[in-house]
Design a protein around this motif. Structure first.
Motif, PDB file in Angstrom:
ATOM      1  N   ARG A  18      -4.582   3.099 -18.747  1.00  0.00           N
ATOM      2  CA  ARG A  18      -4.935   2.975 -20.119  1.00  0.00           C
ATOM      3  C   ARG A  18      -5.920   1.316 -20.076  1.00  0.00           C
ATOM      4  NH1 ARG A  18      -4.246   5.104 -25.732  1.00  0.00           N
ATOM      5  NH2 ARG A  18      -5.563   4.508 -27.002  1.00  0.00           N
ATOM      6  N   ASP A  19      -6.518   0.461 -20.247  1.00  0.00           N
ATOM      7  CA  ASP A  19      -6.605  -0.530 -20.462  1.00  0.00           C
ATOM      8  C   ASP A  19      -6.021  -1.154 -19.033  1.00  0.00           C
ATOM      9  OD1 ASP A  19      -7.676  -2.774 -21.539  1.00  0.00           O
ATOM     10  OD2 ASP A  19      -5.786  -3.292 -22.995  1.00  0.00           O
ATOM     11  N   LEU A  20      -6.852  -1.009 -18.204  1.00  0.00           N
ATOM     12  CA  LEU A  20      -5.521  -1.272 -17.144  1.00  0.00           C
ATOM     13  C   LEU A  20      -6.625  -2.873 -16.725  1.00  0.00           C
ATOM     14  CD1 LEU A  20      -3.218  -1.914 -15.419  1.00  0.00           C
ATOM     15  CD2 LEU A  20      -4.503   0.007 -13.379  1.00  0.00           C
ATOM     16  N   ASN A  21      -5.602  -4.129 -16.660  1.00  0.00           N
ATOM     17  CA  ASN A  21      -6.606  -5.414 -15.742  1.00  0.00           C
ATOM     18  C   ASN A  21      -5.868  -5.773 -14.867  1.00  0.00           C
ATOM     19  OD1 ASN A  21      -8.964  -5.492 -17.820  1.00  0.00           O
ATOM     20  ND2 ASN A  21      -7.175  -5.390 -19.559  1.00  0.00           N
ATOM     21  N   LEU A  22      -5.959  -6.101 -13.921  1.00  0.00           N
ATOM     22  CA  LEU A  22      -5.470  -6.222 -12.643  1.00  0.00           C
ATOM     23  C   LEU A  22      -6.654  -6.777 -11.931  1.00  0.00           C
ATOM     24  CD1 LEU A  22      -2.558  -5.713 -11.338  1.00  0.00           C
ATOM     25  CD2 LEU A  22      -3.248  -3.921 -11.056  1.00  0.00           C
ATOM     26  N   VAL A  23      -5.704  -7.477 -11.116  1.00  0.00           N
ATOM     27  CA  VAL A  23      -6.563  -8.401  -9.756  1.00  0.00           C
ATOM     28  C   VAL A  23      -5.990  -8.711  -8.416  1.00  0.00           C
ATOM     29  CG1 VAL A  23      -7.196 -10.528  -8.865  1.00  0.00           C
ATOM     30  CG2 VAL A  23      -7.925 -10.231 -10.772  1.00  0.00           C
ATOM     31  N   PHE A  24      -6.678  -8.048  -7.099  1.00  0.00           N
ATOM     32  CA  PHE A  24      -6.132  -8.047  -6.478  1.00  0.00           C
ATOM     33  C   PHE A  24      -6.320  -9.116  -4.660  1.00  0.00           C
ATOM     34  CE2 PHE A  24      -6.481  -3.512  -7.934  1.00  0.00           C
ATOM     35  CZ  PHE A  24      -4.704  -3.021  -7.488  1.00  0.00           C
ATOM     36  N   PRO A  25      -5.535  -9.933  -4.662  1.00  0.00           N
ATOM     37  CA  PRO A  25      -5.932 -11.316  -3.711  1.00  0.00           C
ATOM     38  C   PRO A  25      -6.293 -10.731  -2.727  1.00  0.00           C
ATOM     39  CG  PRO A  25      -4.167 -11.886  -5.483  1.00  0.00           C
ATOM     40  CD  PRO A  25      -4.098 -10.214  -5.359  1.00  0.00           C
ATOM     41  N   ASP A  26      -7.215 -11.687  -2.076  1.00  0.00           N
ATOM     42  CA  ASP A  26      -8.113 -11.818  -0.840  1.00  0.00           C
ATOM     43  C   ASP A  26      -6.587 -11.894  -0.271  1.00  0.00           C
ATOM     44  OD1 ASP A  26      -9.598 -11.469   1.088  1.00  0.00           O
ATOM     45  OD2 ASP A  26     -10.502 -12.950   1.008  1.00  0.00           O
ATOM     46  N   GLY A  27      -6.709 -11.627   1.592  1.00  0.00           N
ATOM     47  CA  GLY A  27      -5.419 -10.604   2.265  1.00  0.00           C
ATOM     48  C   GLY A  27      -4.461 -10.902   1.606  1.00  0.00           C
ATOM     49  N   GLN A  28      -3.891  -9.964   0.687  1.00  0.00           N
ATOM     50  CA  GLN A  28      -2.487 -10.286   0.434  1.00  0.00           C
ATOM     51  C   GLN A  28      -2.547  -8.647   0.371  1.00  0.00           C
ATOM     52  OE1 GLN A  28      -1.280 -11.821  -3.326  1.00  0.00           O
ATOM     53  NE2 GLN A  28      -1.593 -14.224  -2.139  1.00  0.00           N
ATOM     54  N   LEU A  29      -1.143  -8.356   0.173  1.00  0.00           N
ATOM     55  CA  LEU A  29      -0.709  -6.982   0.171  1.00  0.00           C
ATOM     56  C   LEU A  29      -0.065  -6.590  -1.319  1.00  0.00           C
ATOM     57  CD1 LEU A  29       0.944  -4.491   2.580  1.00  0.00           C
ATOM     58  CD2 LEU A  29       1.806  -4.621   0.103  1.00  0.00           C
TER      59      LEU A  29
END
Length: 312
Positions: A18-29
């Motif tokens: 529900r209402d998930l806002n999340l960034v997965f940065p380039d080159g990171q785990l």
């Protein structure tokens, strides 16, 4: 690389995410961590559209994934699952080459890529290329699964409990191997895990979920030392700092002094938790530490087990 904007997944009147806002940065785990049923795997599967969102958007390099045919999207994303999913009728080389073959890549280049990747995950190509999945151990099969996910050189790698079915020593060894691979390749990795140790050891960032929502995201140090809620503190537990130390290399805990050739020995790159497991198994409190087979020092139980003693 990946951005989730107000992402929802609803089943009837109940929200899995529900209402998930999340960034997965380039080159990171980024490790997606949390209790069972918190929405981790649902979130992962919405990224490659194995599950369609009820609301919100998934952006891949700024493009809405709904604008891409699902098969095109998935061929550009590596996927590793706990069950591995190797094709039993194909040998190891054919399994690894599955996606490059689907994409019509040159066969000679693909064969060279297969050998390169098998070596990268610690499997000798000459020994393993022609083996069938039934001839592999669980750890070897999971290494083949990682190689297959990397075969088309995707920028994004999704991993759903990739090491959860392995015994502790095999899991530790494969986690260490994957950490070295990630340090070399710097893929954008989203890894679902319920294992706090694994998230703290492998994650550049950890996203802790609770009831379909994001509870906290940050570095392992952020969650351990700067928890934003009682849930974060309770979930990580009092031994979180110790578990984080246990993921570090044995060489960081070496006792000064001459190396003892008569001791059971481990490679300097082995993690402290694996070394503790070996000590318990062998009934010893001291191990020799080697580099390329040559003794370089010793490490003691106390140094591995107690933060601040013989270590960082």
């Amino acid at each position: 690389m990946i951005e989730l904007q107000s992402l929802d997944k609803r089943y009837g009147d109940s929200y899995a995410v529900r209402d998930l806002n999340l960034v997965f940065p380039d080159g990171q785990l980024t490790a997606l961590l949390g209790p069972s049923g918190c929405g981790k795997t649902t979130t992962l599967r919405m990224i490659n559209r194995l599950i369609e969102p009820t609301g919100g958007r998934v952006l891949l390099q700024g493009q809405d994934t709904r604008d891409l045919p699902p098969e095109t999207l998935r061929r550009g994303i590596g996927y590793v699952i706990q069950q591995i999913g190797l094709f039993p009728h194909l040998n190891v080389a054919q399994n690894v080459a599955t996606v490059p073959d689907l994409l019509g890549r040159d066969r000679r280049q693909t064969a060279a890529r297969v050998d390169e990747l098998l070596a990268l995950v610690g499997l000798d190509p000459g020994t393993f290329r022609e083996k069938k999945p039934a001839e592999l151990s669980g750890g070897q099969a999971q290494r083949v699964g990682v190689a297959r996910a990397l075969a088309a050189d995707p920028p994004v790698l999704l991993m759903d409990e990739p090491f959860g079915a392995l015994d502790p020593l095999a899991r530790d060894a494969l986690q260490d191997a994957f950490r070295e691979i990630q340090q070399r390749l710097r893929k954008t990795v989203v890894m679902v895990t319920h294992d706090i140790d694994e998230a703290l050891r492998l994650g550049d960032r950890v996203a802790l979920m609770n009831g379909g929502r994001l509870e906290q995201v940050g570095t392992p140090d952020d969650l351990i030392h700067r928890p934003v809620s009682a849930f974060v503190r309770q979930f990580l537990g009092e031994d979180a700092t110790l578990r984080q130390l246990a993921g570090r290399r044995v060489a960081e805990f070496m006792v000064p002094g001459p190396a003892a050739r008569t001791l059971p020995s481990v490679d300097e790159g082995l993690n402290a938790r694996s070394a503790l497991s070996i000590m318990l198994r062998d009934g010893t409190d001291t191990l020799g530490v080697t580099r390329q087979g040559e003794p370089i020092g010793t490490v003691r139980w106390e140094a591995l087990r107690t933060p601040g003693t013989g270590g960082p």
